[in-house]
Write a protein that holds these residues in place. Structure first.
Motif, mmCIF file in Angstrom:
data_model
loop_
_atom_site.group_PDB
_atom_site.id
_atom_site.type_symbol
_atom_site.label_atom_id
_atom_site.label_comp_id
_atom_site.label_asym_id
_atom_site.label_seq_id
_atom_site.Cartn_x
_atom_site.Cartn_y
_atom_site.Cartn_z
ATOM 1 N N VAL A 192 -2.810 -0.767 0.023
ATOM 2 C CA VAL A 192 -3.015 -2.025 0.741
ATOM 3 C C VAL A 192 -3.379 -1.738 2.192
ATOM 4 O O VAL A 192 -3.227 -0.619 2.685
ATOM 5 C CB VAL A 192 -1.740 -2.915 0.705
ATOM 6 C CG1 VAL A 192 -1.314 -3.205 -0.727
ATOM 7 C CG2 VAL A 192 -0.602 -2.272 1.488
ATOM 8 N N GLY A 193 -3.826 -2.784 2.907
ATOM 9 C CA GLY A 193 -4.011 -2.718 4.350
ATOM 10 C C GLY A 193 -5.347 -2.167 4.794
ATOM 11 O O GLY A 193 -6.240 -1.856 3.994
ATOM 12 N N ASN A 194 -5.477 -2.012 6.114
ATOM 13 C CA ASN A 194 -6.684 -1.492 6.744
ATOM 14 C C ASN A 194 -6.287 -0.503 7.843
ATOM 15 O O ASN A 194 -5.325 -0.732 8.572
ATOM 16 C CB ASN A 194 -7.496 -2.627 7.360
ATOM 17 C CG ASN A 194 -7.997 -3.607 6.318
ATOM 18 O OD1 ASN A 194 -8.893 -3.298 5.536
ATOM 19 N ND2 ASN A 194 -7.419 -4.804 6.299
ATOM 20 N N TYR A 195 -7.039 0.582 7.969
ATOM 21 C CA TYR A 195 -6.767 1.564 9.007
ATOM 22 C C TYR A 195 -6.953 0.910 10.369
ATOM 23 O O TYR A 195 -7.939 0.213 10.613
ATOM 24 C CB TYR A 195 -7.688 2.770 8.859
ATOM 25 C CG TYR A 195 -7.528 3.481 7.535
ATOM 26 C CD1 TYR A 195 -6.468 4.350 7.309
ATOM 27 C CD2 TYR A 195 -8.437 3.269 6.493
ATOM 28 C CE1 TYR A 195 -6.322 4.998 6.094
ATOM 29 C CE2 TYR A 195 -8.297 3.904 5.269
ATOM 30 C CZ TYR A 195 -7.227 4.766 5.073
ATOM 31 O OH TYR A 195 -7.070 5.393 3.864
ATOM 32 N N ASN A 196 -5.976 1.145 11.254
ATOM 33 C CA ASN A 196 -5.999 0.524 12.573
ATOM 34 C C ASN A 196 -6.738 1.436 13.559
ATOM 35 O O ASN A 196 -6.305 2.568 13.794
ATOM 36 C CB ASN A 196 -4.566 0.279 13.049
ATOM 37 C CG ASN A 196 -4.490 -0.541 14.308
ATOM 38 O OD1 ASN A 196 -5.185 -0.256 15.275
ATOM 39 N ND2 ASN A 196 -3.631 -1.561 14.312
ATOM 40 N N PRO A 197 -7.851 0.972 14.149
ATOM 41 C CA PRO A 197 -8.607 1.838 15.080
ATOM 42 C C PRO A 197 -7.777 2.327 16.256
ATOM 43 O O PRO A 197 -7.999 3.447 16.746
ATOM 44 C CB PRO A 197 -9.747 0.918 15.548
ATOM 45 C CG PRO A 197 -9.870 -0.123 14.490
ATOM 46 C CD PRO A 197 -8.481 -0.336 13.963
ATOM 47 N N THR B 52 4.256 -0.613 12.439
ATOM 48 C CA THR B 52 3.025 -0.592 11.641
ATOM 49 C C THR B 52 1.866 -1.003 12.536
ATOM 50 O O THR B 52 1.788 -2.155 12.949
ATOM 51 C CB THR B 52 3.133 -1.550 10.442
ATOM 52 O OG1 THR B 52 4.255 -1.177 9.631
ATOM 53 C CG2 THR B 52 1.879 -1.507 9.596
ATOM 54 N N PRO B 53 0.964 -0.086 12.903
ATOM 55 C CA PRO B 53 0.957 1.328 12.514
ATOM 56 C C PRO B 53 2.096 2.105 13.177
ATOM 57 O O PRO B 53 2.700 1.631 14.140
ATOM 58 C CB PRO B 53 -0.398 1.821 13.013
ATOM 59 C CG PRO B 53 -0.714 0.919 14.170
ATOM 60 C CD PRO B 53 -0.178 -0.427 13.785
ATOM 61 N N MET B 54 2.376 3.292 12.645
ATOM 62 C CA MET B 54 3.375 4.151 13.268
ATOM 63 C C MET B 54 2.898 4.541 14.666
ATOM 64 O O MET B 54 1.699 4.605 14.925
ATOM 65 C CB MET B 54 3.626 5.378 12.390
ATOM 66 C CG MET B 54 4.274 5.018 11.053
ATOM 67 S SD MET B 54 4.590 6.427 9.957
ATOM 68 C CE MET B 54 2.940 6.784 9.360
ATOM 69 N N THR C 216 -2.492 0.556 6.818
ATOM 70 C CA THR C 216 -2.320 0.042 8.182
ATOM 71 C C THR C 216 -1.300 0.856 8.964
ATOM 72 O O THR C 216 -1.336 0.886 10.196
ATOM 73 C CB THR C 216 -1.899 -1.435 8.145
ATOM 74 O OG1 THR C 216 -2.773 -2.158 7.278
ATOM 75 C CG2 THR C 216 -1.937 -2.069 9.521
ATOM 76 N N ALA C 217 -0.381 1.508 8.264
ATOM 77 C CA ALA C 217 0.671 2.279 8.924
ATOM 78 C C ALA C 217 0.190 3.626 9.434
ATOM 79 O O ALA C 217 0.865 4.276 10.236
ATOM 80 C CB ALA C 217 1.844 2.489 7.974
ATOM 81 N N SER C 218 -0.974 4.104 9.008
ATOM 82 C CA SER C 218 -1.437 5.469 9.276
ATOM 83 C C SER C 218 -1.570 5.744 10.768
ATOM 84 O O SER C 218 -2.037 4.907 11.541
ATOM 85 C CB SER C 218 -2.787 5.707 8.598
ATOM 86 O OG SER C 218 -2.683 5.530 7.196
ATOM 87 N N LEU C 219 -1.177 6.960 11.172
ATOM 88 C CA LEU C 219 -1.251 7.404 12.563
ATOM 89 C C LEU C 219 -2.096 8.668 12.631
ATOM 90 O O LEU C 219 -1.738 9.706 12.054
ATOM 91 C CB LEU C 219 0.145 7.686 13.108
ATOM 92 C CG LEU C 219 0.222 8.319 14.510
ATOM 93 C CD1 LEU C 219 -0.355 7.376 15.568
ATOM 94 C CD2 LEU C 219 1.656 8.703 14.854
ATOM 95 N N GLY C 220 -3.220 8.600 13.340
ATOM 96 C CA GLY C 220 -4.070 9.765 13.521
ATOM 97 C C GLY C 220 -3.602 10.614 14.683
ATOM 98 O O GLY C 220 -3.146 10.088 15.699
#
Length: 587
Positions: free
Chosen positions: A260-265, A326-328, A227-231
């Motif tokens: 854990v978590g889910n990627y945030n669109p 979260t996300p960053m 969930t924290a990931s930043l594209g």
């Protein structure tokens, strides 16, 4: 023969005075050790990108070597010439047992898991577990990250610095952002060691591993937080989520870790908070002003004491992220005409962040010459995003021979002088470190074998070389004696300095020296004395001189490749150190 009881005839007050003096000295030593614990005893960890598996045809695709030296042995080498022997990773810390093979530290029998269950694969079933690009010590001085950089591999691990055993291992997210779907260039600990921030270069993602510790600072869990990931790319889609590896390490202890978590669109969307493309081309009219960001392969997320990540990009430009959300989230954005590309050096001094820029790692970098340095106030970034290119960075230095690449508009045309010592006129700024006092910033020039030094108050620039005995052109330096001799056409006394760290006492800089078959950035990194260069700082940190080389060697590897702008090496030495880390002893 003297009388052994003669001291009893001394007046008792003299005896008591001597005892009191001794106790005072002991107490002072104990206090000194408590205030500055064990700064005189530390380890130097070198990251060797060469293959540790024989018979591999390509450079840096299978395994890698960890070189660890004890500082006491290094001092002895400097003073007496007795070669310091590398330590092993069996927990015994015995000189001569090293180097450590990453394929042993992280056994191929480790089982791969996704978020919920095993995938049916082991680490040994998967490609690209190789090219040890660098390791960094956590703020608690207990653990080191492990960055495996083979394109398409994408692994990041954690090791216990004391026992030298694996603690956790992950594989980063695969996306559609570029050719290889994922890779780990480097990862960086945040200010208090509570997270590990991962540069997924080909995935164009900044990813986060949350670290759980007990009251003694021991890592008891590592949580890959999707969930924290930043594209930072465009049109981004997740092709394969992050993975974790479980099972027994080489010490027969269980690895920790979970996903854990889910990627945030929203965090993967195309636009920055200002409405501009994160990466050029996301829409017809939304490229960032003044050049934009043409290719957002993440190089290094330099982390500040306020936990901002300064995300340097391959083709130039910069994104500043708040890593605590979260996300960053993006709080600063710069185009490539403001910040040149391919920077990986970064340090902080009194809330000022210093960032460099060098030549591209792609084939285009073979004709580039770039040595740029910037700084900016970290306190200018808050939870509210700044407007584009605000605040403007201080351009501390741009070499007048910079080529017109990676956003540098005022430069010259392509520089085709190669990288052979004494012939090339190219520059490549890469490694950076601040002195213990913070008074000076030292930058490596990989091609010219120079360290360029900047006064952090006046911005005055000076330099010293790594090829002479005194750093100022007088006498032959120690790299010459440590150079490879099995190919007479290979230029000797060619350190090719890369990433570096300082000793805790501020006495030395330890610099990664590249090899004759550089695994990465081959057009800027060929060297003749692979290992770790020991630079003694002089003039209160304003200058230095190379006093010794901790030579590494790998003749197991047999891969061969042509070297752009250099010499096509015909010998057997394959060692290629890219990074250095320092770990202080806890006892």
């Amino acid at each position: 023969m003297s009388n052994p009881l003669k001291w009893l005839r001394k007046p008792i007050n003299l005896v008591l005075m001597a005892i009191a003096t001794t106790l005072l000295v002991i107490s002072q030593v104990t206090l000194s050790q408590a205030l500055a614990p064990h700064q005189d005893h530390y380890e130097i960890w070198g990251s060797d990108q060469s293959n540790s598996v024989p018979g591999v045809e390509s450079l840096g695709v299978q395994g890698g070597l960890i070189w660890i030296w004890d500082s006491h042995d290094v001092e002895q080498q400097i003073e007496s010439g007795v070669t310091a022997q590398p330590l092993g990773c069996d927990g015994q810390n015995r000189p001569g047992d090293g180097p450590c093979d990453v394929n042993v530290v992280f056994p191929p029998t480790l089982t791969e898991y996704d978020q919920n269950s095993p995938t049916g694969k082991t680490l040994g079933d998967l490609p690209g577990f190789g090219r040890l690009h660098g390791m960094l010590t956590d703020p608690q001085n207990k653990y080191l990250n492990v960055n495996i950089f083979t394109p398409g591999g994408g692994y990041v691990g954690i090791m216990d610095g004391e026992t030298k055993e694996a603690i956790a291992l992950f594989r980063v997210t695969a996306t559609n952002a570029s050719g290889p779907e994922r890779s780990v260039h480097m990862s960086f600990w945040n200010s208090d060691g509570s997270t590990l921030l991962v540069a997924n270069l080909n995935g164009k993602l900044l990813e986060r591993i949350d670290i759980v510790r007990n009251q003694d600072g021991k890592i008891i869990d590592a949580i890959y937080n999707k969930t924290a990931s930043l594209g930072v790319g465009k049109g981004m889609e997740v092709l394969d989520p992050a993975k974790v590896y479980r099972g027994k390490n080489a010490h027969n202890h269980d690895l920790v870790g979970k996903v854990v978590g889910n990627y945030n669109p929203i965090a993967l969307a195309d636009l920055t908070p200002s409405g501009q493309c994160k990466e050029n081309g996301c829409t017809a009219d939304n490229n960032a002003s003044q050049g934009g960001r043409p290719n957002n392969l993440i190089i290094c997320p330099i982390v500040s004491s306020l936990d901002h990540a300064y995300i340097t990009l391959a083709a130039g430009g910069l994104l500043v992220a708040n890593t605590k959300t979260t996300p960053m989230s993006i709080v600063g954005e710069y185009s490539n005409e403001i910040i040149n590309g391919a920077g990986c050096g970064g340090v902080e001094v009194d809330h000022t962040i210093w960032l460099n820029a060098g030549v591209s790692a792609s084939d285009a970098g073979a004709t580039q010459s770039t040595f740029s340095l910037y700084n900016m106030d970290d306190r200018a970034f808050t939870n509210r995003p700044n407007p584009p290119n605000t605040p403007a960075p201080v351009v501390v230095y741009q070499d007048p021979t910079n080529t017109a690449t990676n956003g540098h508009l005022g430069g010259e045309a392509a520089n085709t002088t190669g990288q052979l010592p004494g012939i090339t006129t190219r520059h490549d700024n890469h490694g950076m470190v601040a002195t213990v006092s913070g008074a000076y910033i030292h930058n490596t020039d990989r091609i010219q074998n120079l360290i360029q030094v900047f006064n952090t108050q006046t911005l005055e620039r000076t330099e010293y070389d790594l090829t002479s005995a005194d750093g100022h052109g007088n006498g032959v330096g120690t790299c010459a004696a440590a150079s490879i001799t099995d190919d007479s056409n290979l230029p000797t006394n060619d350190p090719a300095p890369d990433l570096m760290e300082q000793s805790p006492d501020g006495k030395y800089l330890f610099v990664a020296f590249r090899g004759p078959l550089p695994v990465s950035v081959g057009h800027s990194s060929q060297g003749s004395c692979p290992g770790v260069g020991v630079v003694e700082l002089t003039e209160n940190g304003a200058s230095g001189r190379l006093v010794s080389v901790l030579r590494s060697s790998n003749v197991t590897d047999s891969a061969i490749a042509p070297i752009a702008g250099g010499h096509d090496y015909q010998g057997t030495e394959h060692s290629d150190l890219h990074g250095v880390a320092i770990r202080r002893h806890s006892h």
